[in-house]
Design an enzyme around this catalytic site. Structure first.
Site, PDB file in Angstrom:
ATOM      1  N   ASN A 119       0.823  -1.202   0.000  1.00  0.00           N
ATOM      2  CA  ASN A 119       0.000   0.000   0.000  1.00  0.00           C
ATOM      3  C   ASN A 119       0.870   1.270   0.000  1.00  0.00           C
ATOM      4  O   ASN A 119       1.513   1.598   0.984  1.00  0.00           O
ATOM      5  CB  ASN A 119      -0.885  -0.066   1.261  1.00  0.00           C
ATOM      6  CG  ASN A 119      -1.908   1.037   1.310  1.00  0.00           C
ATOM      7  OD1 ASN A 119      -1.673   2.128   0.795  1.00  0.00           O
ATOM      8  ND2 ASN A 119      -3.025   0.743   1.940  1.00  0.00           N
TER       9      ASN A 119
ATOM     10  N   LYS B 287       0.251   3.869   2.782  1.00  0.00           N
ATOM     11  CA  LYS B 287       0.886   3.560   4.064  1.00  0.00           C
ATOM     12  C   LYS B 287       2.360   3.939   4.017  1.00  0.00           C
ATOM     13  O   LYS B 287       2.924   4.417   4.994  1.00  0.00           O
ATOM     14  CB  LYS B 287       0.740   2.069   4.400  1.00  0.00           C
ATOM     15  CG  LYS B 287      -0.645   1.698   4.855  1.00  0.00           C
ATOM     16  CD  LYS B 287      -0.692   0.286   5.406  1.00  0.00           C
ATOM     17  CE  LYS B 287      -2.117  -0.080   5.802  1.00  0.00           C
ATOM     18  NZ  LYS B 287      -2.267  -1.483   6.196  1.00  0.00           N
TER      19      LYS B 287
ATOM     20  N   ASP C  81      -1.442  -3.621  11.504  1.00  0.00           N
ATOM     21  CA  ASP C  81      -2.709  -4.323  11.326  1.00  0.00           C
ATOM     22  C   ASP C  81      -3.758  -3.517  12.065  1.00  0.00           C
ATOM     23  O   ASP C  81      -3.504  -3.037  13.179  1.00  0.00           O
ATOM     24  CB  ASP C  81      -2.618  -5.749  11.868  1.00  0.00           C
ATOM     25  CG  ASP C  81      -3.742  -6.603  11.305  1.00  0.00           C
ATOM     26  OD1 ASP C  81      -3.920  -6.608  10.072  1.00  0.00           O
ATOM     27  OD2 ASP C  81      -4.471  -7.250  12.087  1.00  0.00           O
TER      28      ASP C  81
ATOM     29  N   PHE D 296     -11.710   5.945   3.770  1.00  0.00           N
ATOM     30  CA  PHE D 296     -11.923   4.635   3.143  1.00  0.00           C
ATOM     31  C   PHE D 296     -12.608   3.726   4.153  1.00  0.00           C
ATOM     32  O   PHE D 296     -12.870   4.136   5.293  1.00  0.00           O
ATOM     33  CB  PHE D 296     -10.574   4.038   2.699  1.00  0.00           C
ATOM     34  CG  PHE D 296      -9.701   3.608   3.866  1.00  0.00           C
ATOM     35  CD1 PHE D 296      -8.995   4.546   4.599  1.00  0.00           C
ATOM     36  CD2 PHE D 296      -9.610   2.266   4.245  1.00  0.00           C
ATOM     37  CE1 PHE D 296      -8.204   4.157   5.678  1.00  0.00           C
ATOM     38  CE2 PHE D 296      -8.819   1.869   5.316  1.00  0.00           C
ATOM     39  CZ  PHE D 296      -8.119   2.822   6.038  1.00  0.00           C
ATOM     40  N   GLY D 297     -12.867   2.488   3.751  1.00  0.00           N
ATOM     41  CA  GLY D 297     -13.398   1.479   4.674  1.00  0.00           C
ATOM     42  C   GLY D 297     -14.651   1.939   5.413  1.00  0.00           C
ATOM     43  O   GLY D 297     -15.622   2.404   4.812  1.00  0.00           O
ATOM     44  N   TYR D 298     -14.607   1.848   6.735  1.00  0.00           N
ATOM     45  CA  TYR D 298     -15.771   2.155   7.565  1.00  0.00           C
ATOM     46  C   TYR D 298     -15.859   3.638   7.947  1.00  0.00           C
ATOM     47  O   TYR D 298     -16.698   4.014   8.770  1.00  0.00           O
ATOM     48  CB  TYR D 298     -15.730   1.302   8.847  1.00  0.00           C
ATOM     49  CG  TYR D 298     -15.772  -0.188   8.594  1.00  0.00           C
ATOM     50  CD1 TYR D 298     -16.982  -0.873   8.503  1.00  0.00           C
ATOM     51  CD2 TYR D 298     -14.594  -0.923   8.417  1.00  0.00           C
ATOM     52  CE1 TYR D 298     -17.022  -2.234   8.259  1.00  0.00           C
ATOM     53  CE2 TYR D 298     -14.619  -2.286   8.173  1.00  0.00           C
ATOM     54  CZ  TYR D 298     -15.835  -2.936   8.094  1.00  0.00           C
ATOM     55  OH  TYR D 298     -15.873  -4.284   7.842  1.00  0.00           O
TER      56      TYR D 298
ATOM     57  N   LYS E  95      -7.951  13.763  10.564  1.00  0.00           N
ATOM     58  CA  LYS E  95      -8.103  12.344  10.919  1.00  0.00           C
ATOM     59  C   LYS E  95      -6.809  11.807  11.542  1.00  0.00           C
ATOM     60  O   LYS E  95      -6.836  11.153  12.583  1.00  0.00           O
ATOM     61  CB  LYS E  95      -8.492  11.513   9.679  1.00  0.00           C
ATOM     62  CG  LYS E  95      -8.694  10.041  10.005  1.00  0.00           C
ATOM     63  CD  LYS E  95      -9.086   9.181   8.827  1.00  0.00           C
ATOM     64  CE  LYS E  95      -8.934   7.706   9.196  1.00  0.00           C
ATOM     65  NZ  LYS E  95      -9.125   6.792   8.076  1.00  0.00           N
TER      66      LYS E  95
ATOM     67  N   HIS F 106      -6.575   6.072  15.280  1.00  0.00           N
ATOM     68  CA  HIS F 106      -5.857   4.924  15.826  1.00  0.00           C
ATOM     69  C   HIS F 106      -4.486   4.774  15.172  1.00  0.00           C
ATOM     70  O   HIS F 106      -3.484   4.565  15.822  1.00  0.00           O
ATOM     71  CB  HIS F 106      -6.699   3.659  15.614  1.00  0.00           C
ATOM     72  CG  HIS F 106      -7.203   3.506  14.196  1.00  0.00           C
ATOM     73  ND1 HIS F 106      -7.889   4.499  13.552  1.00  0.00           N
ATOM     74  CD2 HIS F 106      -7.093   2.495  13.291  1.00  0.00           C
ATOM     75  CE1 HIS F 106      -8.190   4.110  12.321  1.00  0.00           C
ATOM     76  NE2 HIS F 106      -7.706   2.892  12.133  1.00  0.00           N
ATOM     77  N   ARG F 107      -4.447   4.953  13.809  1.00  0.00           N
ATOM     78  CA  ARG F 107      -3.184   4.766  13.095  1.00  0.00           C
ATOM     79  C   ARG F 107      -2.202   5.887  13.421  1.00  0.00           C
ATOM     80  O   ARG F 107      -1.017   5.646  13.622  1.00  0.00           O
ATOM     81  CB  ARG F 107      -3.448   4.682  11.586  1.00  0.00           C
ATOM     82  CG  ARG F 107      -2.261   4.169  10.797  1.00  0.00           C
ATOM     83  CD  ARG F 107      -2.588   3.836   9.359  1.00  0.00           C
ATOM     84  NE  ARG F 107      -3.601   2.805   9.269  1.00  0.00           N
ATOM     85  CZ  ARG F 107      -4.889   3.030   9.042  1.00  0.00           C
ATOM     86  NH1 ARG F 107      -5.320   4.246   8.827  1.00  0.00           N
ATOM     87  NH2 ARG F 107      -5.752   2.042   9.004  1.00  0.00           N
TER      88      ARG F 107
HETATM   89  P1  IMP Z   1      -5.433  -3.574   7.302  1.00  0.00           P
HETATM   90  O1  IMP Z   1      -4.878  -3.205   8.612  1.00  0.00           O
HETATM   91  O2  IMP Z   1      -4.806  -2.802   6.169  1.00  0.00           O
HETATM   92  O3  IMP Z   1      -5.479  -5.070   7.091  1.00  0.00           O
HETATM   93  O4  IMP Z   1      -6.964  -3.048   7.283  1.00  0.00           O
HETATM   94  C1  IMP Z   1      -7.982  -3.692   7.958  1.00  0.00           C
HETATM   95  C2  IMP Z   1      -9.366  -3.158   7.604  1.00  0.00           C
HETATM   96  O5  IMP Z   1      -9.848  -2.398   8.720  1.00  0.00           O
HETATM   97  C3  IMP Z   1      -9.482  -2.204   6.407  1.00  0.00           C
HETATM   98  O6  IMP Z   1      -9.670  -2.897   5.213  1.00  0.00           O
HETATM   99  C4  IMP Z   1     -10.723  -1.413   6.775  1.00  0.00           C
HETATM  100  O7  IMP Z   1     -11.887  -2.133   6.457  1.00  0.00           O
HETATM  101  C5  IMP Z   1     -10.623  -1.323   8.282  1.00  0.00           C
HETATM  102  N1  IMP Z   1      -9.938  -0.087   8.685  1.00  0.00           N
HETATM  103  C6  IMP Z   1      -8.720   0.020   9.293  1.00  0.00           C
HETATM  104  N2  IMP Z   1      -8.407   1.305   9.517  1.00  0.00           N
HETATM  105  C7  IMP Z   1      -9.447   2.031   9.038  1.00  0.00           C
HETATM  106  C8  IMP Z   1      -9.699   3.439   8.962  1.00  0.00           C
HETATM  107  O8  IMP Z   1      -8.904   4.303   9.368  1.00  0.00           O
HETATM  108  N3  IMP Z   1     -10.886   3.789   8.409  1.00  0.00           N
HETATM  109  C9  IMP Z   1     -11.792   2.906   7.942  1.00  0.00           C
HETATM  110  N4  IMP Z   1     -11.598   1.587   7.955  1.00  0.00           N
HETATM  111  C10 IMP Z   1     -10.425   1.153   8.505  1.00  0.00           C
END
Ligand code: IMP
Length: 201
Positions: free
Chosen positions: A9, A12, A69, A149-151, A172, A177-178
Site C-alpha cells: 500500500n 501507508k 494491522d 476509506f473502509g468504515y 483524521k 488509531h493509526r
Molecule cells: P489492514 O490493517 O490494512 O489489514 O486493514 C484492515 C481493515 O480495517 C481495512 O480494510 C478497513 O476495512 C478497516 N480499517 C482500518 N483502519 C481504518 C480506517 O482508518 N478507516 C476505515 N476503515 C479502517
C-alpha cells in the site's frame, strides 16, 4: 537505517515516511529490496497479524521490517469485525456493502465502537518493537461524508459531531488509531536507536 514496510500500500508508505523521516530512517517497499510475498493473516489479534507480516518480510529481506494491522471493534458485536474488518461479510463485498451490513446488524443495538491499530517492527537480531493506537467512537445510524476509506463514513466521533469521512486527512491523522500508533512507534524507535546508538552510527 533502512526499514522495509510489509505492505504493498503506497499510502501507508507515504504515511510512514512522513512520520519517520526526521529519524534518518529510510522506509521502502518489499519490491524495492527484491521481495514479493503475500503473508496470510492467520492470527486472531492485531498483535499476532502485524507480527506475522513483519517477521515474514524481515526473514525474506534480511532487513528490519515493519507492519501494521488495524480494524474496527464494535462493542455490541463482542469486538467484531476486529481482525476480520477487511473480510466482514465474506469475499465479494466492497467497502460500502460492508458498512451497510454492519448498520443492518446493529439495528436496535448500542453503538459503542473503537478503531485499533498495532504496529510491529522485527529486527534480524530478534528484537521486536510494538506500538498500539486506539480511537473510540460510535457507529452512526447512516453514512456521512465522502473522505477516507473502509468504515470511515459510519465511524462517528461524538465530540466533533462528525464521522471520520467528514474530516480532512490531517484532522483524521491527529486523532486516529493509526496516527496514535505511528506516533507511539516513532517514540519507541527513537528510544531503541538511542540504546543501540553504536549499531546505527
Ligand atoms: P489492514 O490493517 O490494512 O489489514 O486493514 C484492515 C481493515 O480495517 C481495512 O480494510 C478497513 O476495512 C478497516 N480499517 C482500518 N483502519 C481504518 C480506517 O482508518 N478507516 C476505515 N476503515 C479502517
Amino acid at each position: 537505517m533502512k526499514l522495509v514496510l510489509a505492505s504493498k500500500n503506497e499510502k501507508k508508505l507515504i504515511e510512514m515516511r512522513e512520520i519517520l523521516s526526521h529519524l534518518g530512517v529510510e522506509v521502502c517497499l518489499p519490491s524495492d529490496v527484491g521481495v514479493d510475498m503475500d503473508v496470510e493473516e492467520t492470527g486472531t489479534t492485531f498483535e499476532e497479524n502485524s507480527r506475522l507480516k513483519a517477521q515474514a518480510v524481515m526473514e525474506a529481506s534480511g532487513l528490519p521490517a515493519i507492519a501494521d494491522d488495524s480494524g474496527l471493534c464494535v462493542d455490541a458485536l463482542g469486538g467484531a469485525p476486529g481482525v476480520y474488518s477487511a473480510r466482514y461479510g465474506g469475499p465479494g463485498l466492497d467497502d460500502v456493502s460492508r458498512y451497510r451490513l454492519l448498520l443492518e446488524n446493529l439495528k436496535g443495538q448500542p453503538r459503542g465502537a473503537k478503531f485499533v491499530s498495532v504496529i510491529t517492527c522485527c529486527f534480524p537480531n530478534g528484537d521486536v518493537l510494538t506500538a498500539r493506537g486506539e480511537c473510540p467512537g460510535t457507529i452512526a445510524f447512516a453514512p456521512m461524508g465522502k473522505g477516507g476509506f473502509g468504515y470511515d463514513p459510519v465511524f462517528f466521533l461524538p465530540k466533533l459531531k462528525k464521522t471520520f469521512a467528514q474530516l480532512t486527512p490531517e484532522e483524521k491523522n491527529a486523532i486516529s488509531h493509526r496516527g496514535e500508533a505511528l506516533r507511539a512507534f516513532r517514540k519507541e524507535l527513537e528510544r531503541y536507536m538511542r540504546e543501540k546508538s553504536e549499531e546505527f552510527l
